[in-house]
Design a protein around this motif. Structure first.
Motif, PDB file in Angstrom:
ATOM      1  N   ALA A  47       0.821  -1.209   0.000  1.00  0.00           N
ATOM      2  CA  ALA A  47       0.000   0.000   0.000  1.00  0.00           C
ATOM      3  C   ALA A  47       0.856   1.261   0.000  1.00  0.00           C
ATOM      4  O   ALA A  47       0.471   2.286  -0.577  1.00  0.00           O
ATOM      5  N   ARG A  48       2.038   1.185   0.640  1.00  0.00           N
ATOM      6  CA  ARG A  48       2.906   2.355   0.760  1.00  0.00           C
ATOM      7  C   ARG A  48       4.071   2.342  -0.231  1.00  0.00           C
ATOM      8  O   ARG A  48       4.933   3.209  -0.194  1.00  0.00           O
ATOM      9  N   ASP A 185       4.812  -7.490  -8.650  1.00  0.00           N
ATOM     10  CA  ASP A 185       4.689  -6.731  -9.881  1.00  0.00           C
ATOM     11  C   ASP A 185       3.833  -5.501  -9.599  1.00  0.00           C
ATOM     12  O   ASP A 185       3.544  -5.179  -8.441  1.00  0.00           O
ATOM     13  N   ALA A 186       3.414  -4.823 -10.650  1.00  0.00           N
ATOM     14  CA  ALA A 186       2.656  -3.581 -10.484  1.00  0.00           C
ATOM     15  C   ALA A 186       1.313  -3.813  -9.803  1.00  0.00           C
ATOM     16  O   ALA A 186       0.752  -2.901  -9.182  1.00  0.00           O
ATOM     17  N   ARG A 187       0.777  -5.030  -9.910  1.00  0.00           N
ATOM     18  CA  ARG A 187      -0.533  -5.323  -9.320  1.00  0.00           C
ATOM     19  C   ARG A 187      -0.458  -5.665  -7.841  1.00  0.00           C
ATOM     20  O   ARG A 187      -1.447  -5.564  -7.122  1.00  0.00           O
ATOM     21  N   GLY A 188       0.715  -6.113  -7.377  1.00  0.00           N
ATOM     22  CA  GLY A 188       0.849  -6.482  -5.980  1.00  0.00           C
ATOM     23  C   GLY A 188       1.843  -7.610  -5.795  1.00  0.00           C
ATOM     24  O   GLY A 188       2.885  -7.650  -6.448  1.00  0.00           O
ATOM     25  N   MET A 189       1.518  -8.546  -4.910  1.00  0.00           N
ATOM     26  CA  MET A 189       2.379  -9.696  -4.635  1.00  0.00           C
ATOM     27  C   MET A 189       1.576 -10.984  -4.778  1.00  0.00           C
ATOM     28  O   MET A 189       0.414 -11.052  -4.374  1.00  0.00           O
ATOM     29  N   SER A 263      -3.452  -1.768  -2.432  1.00  0.00           N
ATOM     30  CA  SER A 263      -4.718  -1.209  -1.982  1.00  0.00           C
ATOM     31  C   SER A 263      -4.471   0.008  -1.106  1.00  0.00           C
ATOM     32  O   SER A 263      -3.570   0.010  -0.267  1.00  0.00           O
ATOM     33  N   SER A 264      -5.274   1.021  -1.294  1.00  0.00           N
ATOM     34  CA  SER A 264      -5.125   2.255  -0.515  1.00  0.00           C
ATOM     35  C   SER A 264      -6.057   2.314   0.683  1.00  0.00           C
ATOM     36  O   SER A 264      -5.921   3.179   1.537  1.00  0.00           O
ATOM     37  N   ASP A 295      -8.845  -5.284  -0.069  1.00  0.00           N
ATOM     38  CA  ASP A 295      -9.077  -6.494  -0.856  1.00  0.00           C
ATOM     39  C   ASP A 295      -8.150  -7.636  -0.474  1.00  0.00           C
ATOM     40  O   ASP A 295      -8.233  -8.722  -1.056  1.00  0.00           O
ATOM     41  N   ASN A 296      -7.264  -7.402   0.473  1.00  0.00           N
ATOM     42  CA  ASN A 296      -6.264  -8.409   0.826  1.00  0.00           C
ATOM     43  C   ASN A 296      -6.717  -9.279   1.992  1.00  0.00           C
ATOM     44  O   ASN A 296      -7.071  -8.772   3.061  1.00  0.00           O
ATOM     45  N   LEU A 297      -6.693 -10.580   1.766  1.00  0.00           N
ATOM     46  CA  LEU A 297      -7.039 -11.538   2.806  1.00  0.00           C
ATOM     47  C   LEU A 297      -5.841 -11.705   3.734  1.00  0.00           C
ATOM     48  O   LEU A 297      -4.764 -12.124   3.308  1.00  0.00           O
TER      49      LEU A 297
END
Length: 405
Positions: A47-48, A185-189, A263-264, A295-297
């Motif tokens: 997020a950061r 990547d740009a979408r996350g992990m 996610s912000s 959105d992260n579990l």
């Protein structure tokens, strides 16, 4: 303080269980790491947009200082011929020594506190550094360290300080930790245990860890693994058949893992459900919950309740209290009743009421179609199972798509 949004189904009864703790037989309790802690720290880093590094401490247990007198026999091949019956008094800890894990952890914790970190009251494996606008999170599991910081300069300063204190290797950006592959990547992990799953299939007879550890990135198998574990003390043919079916499912979904998104939002949402008195042998309930940060579990569980609930209301209050405790733990705030063995409905009731009164928790009704916790408490039709699996961010690797069997 984050506002915790708690959602429960109208038929929910209970929902507390610990996700399996990462542990080995010779690891001290203080060095265990709760899986939800890892996912929380990684979600915050995403997020950061912080860098996440991995470090490895060389010969970690040899760094421990012994606070008590310990003697050992002279090692074979190094016996003093003049005093063959003498014993050695240890000045430092050694591998194989029962005190070694504790001594090493205390040595590291002492160093971390000296350089400005504080130890989390919720998870002793987490150390937090905060000075002005500078923030860093450090996770340690035996000799493996995951470090993330608010700036590259702070990250490098901490790494340099660690190098001065301990002999260690900077492995660069986090990509493989505790048998978990991490792809960013740009979408996350994307967290995957494909390699571990393949090893598990090759050694399907293994009795330690096994499927239970695979649930670290596969919440979709939590319920069935929990059900199989109920019969480990006296397994029969139907249980072996169920185990084989799970292994076939794992084989067909090897490329599936847990996706963490950029996610912000800082909103925590929890879903809880229970199949009340659903176990025919003892009439105990099967409880389940899942907790999301945006959105992260972050955390989930499935467990056979250890006590009987005489009414759905009693089980509901106990379950809600446990879920609230879990979300409060994730938020690292003061928690009055963080204890899964709490049996008194009055304590559960007043705890929840207090959290609601303070505006930290909102209890809402969730329609069955969107009650993700169902996947942790009962078997579901294939279509609904796959829909909930996707909702839990379990999907195939971004690089390729795997079939199912």
């Amino acid at each position: 303080m984050l506002k915790l949004g708690l959602s429960i189904d109208e038929n929910a009864c209970d929902a507390h269980v610990d996700v399996p703790v990462l542990e080995e037989a010779d690891i001290d309790a203080e060095s265990k790491m709760k899986p939800a802690t890892i996912r929380t720290v990684l979600s915050l880093a995403l997020a950061r947009n912080w860098h996440v590094h991995q470090l490895d401490v060389k010969n970690a247990f040899l760094n421990g200082d012994l606070s008590e007198t310990v003697y050992m026999y002279q090692p074979p091949g190094f016996v003093d011929s003049c005093f063959p019956h003498h014993v050695c008094r240890l000045q430092r800890s050694l591998y194989g020594l029962k005190q070694a894990p504790h001594a090493w952890f205390q040595r590291f914790a002492g160093y971390a506190l000296r350089v400005g970190f504080t130890s989390s009251r919720c998870d002793s494996s987490l150390f937090i550094y905060q000075h002005g606008t500078e923030v860093a999170y450090l996770l340690i599991y035996v000799d493996d360290i995951v470090l993330t910081a608010s700036s590259t300069a702070l990250l490098q300063r901490i790494i340099s300080s660690l190098h001065k204190e301990f002999d260690m290797t900077d492995l660069g950006a986090l990509n493989y930790f505790l048998r978990i592959s991490v792809t960013r990547d740009a979408r996350g992990m994307f967290l995957s245990q494909k390699k571990y799953a393949m090893e598990l299939l090759e050694r399907a007879h293994m009795s330690n860890c096994g499927l239970q550890y695979l649930t670290f990135t596969r919440p979709d198998i939590s319920y069935v693994v929990q059900q199989i574990c109920l019969h480990m003390h006296d397994p029969r043919e139907p249980h072996l058949a169920a185990l084989k079916r799970v292994l076939r499912y794992v084989r067909g979904t090897l490329d599936h893992g847990l996706q963490l998104h950029v996610s912000s939002t800082s909103q925590l949402n929890a879903y809880t459900d229970a199949d009340w008195a659903g176990y025919p042998v003892t009439r105990r309930s099967t409880s389940g919950y899942c907790v999301f940060l945006g959105d992260n579990l972050l955390s989930w569980s499935a467990k056979h309740q250890v006590t009987l609930s005489r009414s759905s209301a009693e089980a509901k209050y106990r379950g809600v209290a446990n879920v609230v405790a879990e979300t409060a733990w994730i938020h690292m705030s003061t928690n009055l009743v963080l204890h899964q063995r709490t049996k008194h409905i009055e304590i559960d009731l007043h705890f929840v009421r207090d959290m609601v009164a303070r505006g930290q928790v909102g209890v809402l009704h969730v329609p069955s179609r969107y009650q993700y916790a169902y996947i942790f408490t009962k078997g579901l039709p294939s279509a609904l199972f796959k829909e909930f699996r996707t909702s839990l961010s379990v999907r195939s690797s971004p690089a390729q798509t795997a079939g199912e069997c």
